[in-house]
Design a protein around this motif. Structure first.
Motif, PDB file in Angstrom:
ATOM      1  N   ARG A 278      10.682   4.954   6.079  1.00 28.56           N
ATOM      2  CA  ARG A 278      11.318   6.151   5.514  1.00 28.56           C
ATOM      3  C   ARG A 278      12.574   5.780   4.731  1.00 28.56           C
ATOM      4  O   ARG A 278      12.780   6.258   3.614  1.00 28.56           O
ATOM      5  CB  ARG A 278      11.672   7.145   6.631  1.00 28.56           C
ATOM      6  CG  ARG A 278      12.394   8.386   6.124  1.00 28.56           C
ATOM      7  CD  ARG A 278      12.561   9.429   7.211  1.00 28.56           C
ATOM      8  NE  ARG A 278      13.418   9.005   8.290  1.00 28.56           N
ATOM      9  CZ  ARG A 278      14.750   8.982   8.234  1.00 28.56           C
ATOM     10  NH1 ARG A 278      15.387   9.359   7.129  1.00 28.56           N
ATOM     11  NH2 ARG A 278      15.461   8.597   9.281  1.00 28.56           N
TER      12      ARG A 278
ATOM     13  N   LYS B  48       2.105   8.261  -1.478  1.00 32.41           N
ATOM     14  CA  LYS B  48       1.732   8.893  -0.212  1.00 32.41           C
ATOM     15  C   LYS B  48       2.834   9.812   0.281  1.00 32.41           C
ATOM     16  O   LYS B  48       2.585  10.898   0.810  1.00 32.41           O
ATOM     17  CB  LYS B  48       1.436   7.821   0.836  1.00 32.41           C
ATOM     18  CG  LYS B  48       1.104   8.389   2.212  1.00 32.41           C
ATOM     19  CD  LYS B  48       0.935   7.272   3.236  1.00 32.41           C
ATOM     20  CE  LYS B  48       0.700   7.857   4.630  1.00 32.41           C
ATOM     21  NZ  LYS B  48       0.647   6.791   5.665  1.00 32.41           N
ATOM     22  N   THR B  49       4.084   9.380   0.102  1.00 38.23           N
ATOM     23  CA  THR B  49       5.214  10.152   0.610  1.00 38.23           C
ATOM     24  C   THR B  49       5.532  11.347  -0.267  1.00 38.23           C
ATOM     25  O   THR B  49       5.727  12.463   0.233  1.00 38.23           O
ATOM     26  CB  THR B  49       6.463   9.250   0.713  1.00 38.23           C
ATOM     27  OG1 THR B  49       6.174   8.142   1.555  1.00 38.23           O
ATOM     28  CG2 THR B  49       7.639  10.025   1.293  1.00 38.23           C
TER      29      THR B  49
ATOM     30  N   GLU C  69      13.012   6.392   0.681  1.00 38.73           N
ATOM     31  CA  GLU C  69      14.105   7.275   0.251  1.00 38.73           C
ATOM     32  C   GLU C  69      15.107   6.525  -0.623  1.00 38.73           C
ATOM     33  O   GLU C  69      15.627   7.087  -1.596  1.00 38.73           O
ATOM     34  CB  GLU C  69      14.800   7.861   1.483  1.00 38.73           C
ATOM     35  CG  GLU C  69      13.952   8.884   2.220  1.00 38.73           C
ATOM     36  CD  GLU C  69      14.519   9.289   3.562  1.00 38.73           C
ATOM     37  OE1 GLU C  69      13.914  10.159   4.215  1.00 38.73           O
ATOM     38  OE2 GLU C  69      15.561   8.736   3.973  1.00 38.73           O
TER      39      GLU C  69
ATOM     40  N   GLU D 124       3.674  13.924   1.719  1.00 43.15           N
ATOM     41  CA  GLU D 124       4.353  14.179   2.987  1.00 43.15           C
ATOM     42  C   GLU D 124       5.698  14.849   2.794  1.00 43.15           C
ATOM     43  O   GLU D 124       6.249  15.426   3.726  1.00 43.15           O
ATOM     44  CB  GLU D 124       4.542  12.853   3.727  1.00 43.15           C
ATOM     45  CG  GLU D 124       3.230  12.183   4.112  1.00 43.15           C
ATOM     46  CD  GLU D 124       3.433  10.780   4.643  1.00 43.15           C
ATOM     47  OE1 GLU D 124       4.585  10.293   4.586  1.00 43.15           O
ATOM     48  OE2 GLU D 124       2.451  10.178   5.105  1.00 43.15           O
ATOM     49  N   ARG D 125       6.296  14.771   1.601  1.00 46.88           N
ATOM     50  CA  ARG D 125       7.640  15.276   1.374  1.00 46.88           C
ATOM     51  C   ARG D 125       7.676  16.537   0.528  1.00 46.88           C
ATOM     52  O   ARG D 125       8.665  16.806  -0.130  1.00 46.88           O
ATOM     53  CB  ARG D 125       8.489  14.207   0.690  1.00 46.88           C
ATOM     54  CG  ARG D 125       8.821  13.082   1.606  1.00 46.88           C
ATOM     55  CD  ARG D 125       9.609  13.574   2.840  1.00 46.88           C
ATOM     56  NE  ARG D 125       9.818  12.471   3.721  1.00 46.88           N
ATOM     57  CZ  ARG D 125      10.810  11.607   3.581  1.00 46.88           C
ATOM     58  NH1 ARG D 125      11.669  11.758   2.614  1.00 46.88           N
ATOM     59  NH2 ARG D 125      10.928  10.608   4.423  1.00 46.88           N
TER      60      ARG D 125
ATOM     61  N   ASP E 205       8.390   3.353  11.306  1.00 45.94           N
ATOM     62  CA  ASP E 205       8.497   4.611  10.555  1.00 45.94           C
ATOM     63  C   ASP E 205       9.910   4.789  10.004  1.00 45.94           C
ATOM     64  O   ASP E 205      10.097   5.259   8.880  1.00 45.94           O
ATOM     65  CB  ASP E 205       8.140   5.797  11.439  1.00 45.94           C
ATOM     66  CG  ASP E 205       6.647   5.924  11.676  1.00 45.94           C
ATOM     67  OD1 ASP E 205       5.871   5.253  10.966  1.00 45.94           O
ATOM     68  OD2 ASP E 205       6.249   6.691  12.589  1.00 45.94           O
TER      69      ASP E 205
ATOM     70  N   SER F 254       2.925   3.436  -1.165  1.00 45.96           N
ATOM     71  CA  SER F 254       3.783   4.099  -0.182  1.00 45.96           C
ATOM     72  C   SER F 254       4.510   5.285  -0.802  1.00 45.96           C
ATOM     73  O   SER F 254       4.610   6.354  -0.196  1.00 45.96           O
ATOM     74  CB  SER F 254       4.802   3.085   0.367  1.00 45.96           C
ATOM     75  OG  SER F 254       5.713   3.710   1.240  1.00 45.96           O
TER      76      SER F 254
END
Length: 299
Positions: A67, A106-107, A71, A126-127, A63, A103
């Motif tokens: 991440r 999704k984020t 980022e 997710e963000r 994870d 990815s």
């Protein structure tokens, strides 16, 4: 499975070794990182490393890697718009542009191709609204920016990995000063260098990485208790700033979104750093005075 509890008398040793693992990941993000190699970098058995890392950081190793990669990609999409999606995917350690695209969406809830044009409040995934209360100041005017050839830097550092809060950064500077004074490495001429790795508009504020650093001799033993970070000789855009801490995000934003796209340069593969000359901790009532130094390269 019960939680993994670490005896209190060993906690600092474990924290030091987890820091080694995180630093190894930070410095090898474009490589094919596997659990065994990361565990080996921190002298942990791969059989126990996953549980120890998760217990002390709140993230699994995978994870954490995922991440940082997504980022880093978000930063490059905003700050290096000349690069293609495929170039960014491979520069961030993804095996293909399709894996990266899945990815990223999704984020952040939007395709990578739309991210730089999407306001933070419009993100989903997710963000959504990572740091919704981050103050914005879009009329910040940068002073003159100089382009210099910067000499190599061999830095000793102590790290804070829980954000840029005053309490967090003060604590890590105090650790650095105590360590440096014990080794007679602090003089009136010692440069104070800070590395703020993460953009708080992209990274959750409590996960932003910060290094408090000083230059040290190259022959200082690597097992002396500090971490070490090197900048080779590099081309650098330098801007002398005098501002309050609340203005830092606006200054960075003005540099990356206003100056950089029209400059003829792109970001080099090293984080920006700050060289300090004054601070409220030294002179109460003053502002922070520092050179914002951004490693760059030609297109």
């Amino acid at each position: 499975m019960p939680p993994f509890n670490i005896p209190i008398q060993y906690r600092q040793q474990y924290l030091n070794r987890i820091e080694m693992a995180m630093t190894f990941i930070d410095h090898n993000l474009t490589s094919d990182l596997d659990l065994a190699s990361v565990a080996q970098a921190a002298n942990f058995s791969p059989y126990h490393f996953h549980r120890i890392f998760s217990a002390l950081t709140g993230e699994t190793p995978q994870d954490y890697i995922s991440r940082l990669r997504v980022e880093r990609a978000a930063n490059m999409l905003v700050k290096s718009p000349a690069l293609s999606i495929t170039e960014i995917a491979f520069a961030c350690g993804y095996s293909s542009s399709s894996v990266f695209s899945r990815s990223f969406k999704k984020t952040f809830g939007v395709p990578a191709s739309r991210y730089a044009r999407t306001a933070p409040a419009e993100l989903s995934g997710e963000r959504k609204a990572v740091n919704p209360h981050l103050p914005r100041q879009d009329n910040f005017v940068l002073p003159e920016i100089r382009i210099i050839r910067a000499a190599p830097l061999h830095l000793a550092y102590f790290s804070a990995r829980k954000g840029y809060s005053e309490a967090s950064t003060k604590a890590v500077w105090q650790k650095l000063f105590q360590w440096a004074q014990a080794r007679q490495l602090l003089t009136p001429a010692t440069q104070l260098v800070a590395i703020s790795f993460d953009d708080p508009e992209i990274t959750p504020r409590n996960k932003c990485r910060y290094y408090a650093c000083i230059p040290v001799p190259a022959d200082l033993p690597l097992n002396s208790g500090a971490g070490f970070f090197d900048y080779p000789e590099h081309l650098c855009a330098v801007c002398r700033l005098r501002c309050d801490v609340a203005e830092f995000p606006a200054a960075y934003r003005a540099f990356y979104r206003n100056w950089l796209p029209d400059s003829g340069f792109i970001m080099a593969d090293f984080p920006p750093y700050e060289v300090y000359y004054d601070a409220p901790d030294i002179n109460p009532g003053s502002k922070y005075e520092f050179d914002l130094c951004v490693p760059i390269s030609l297109f």
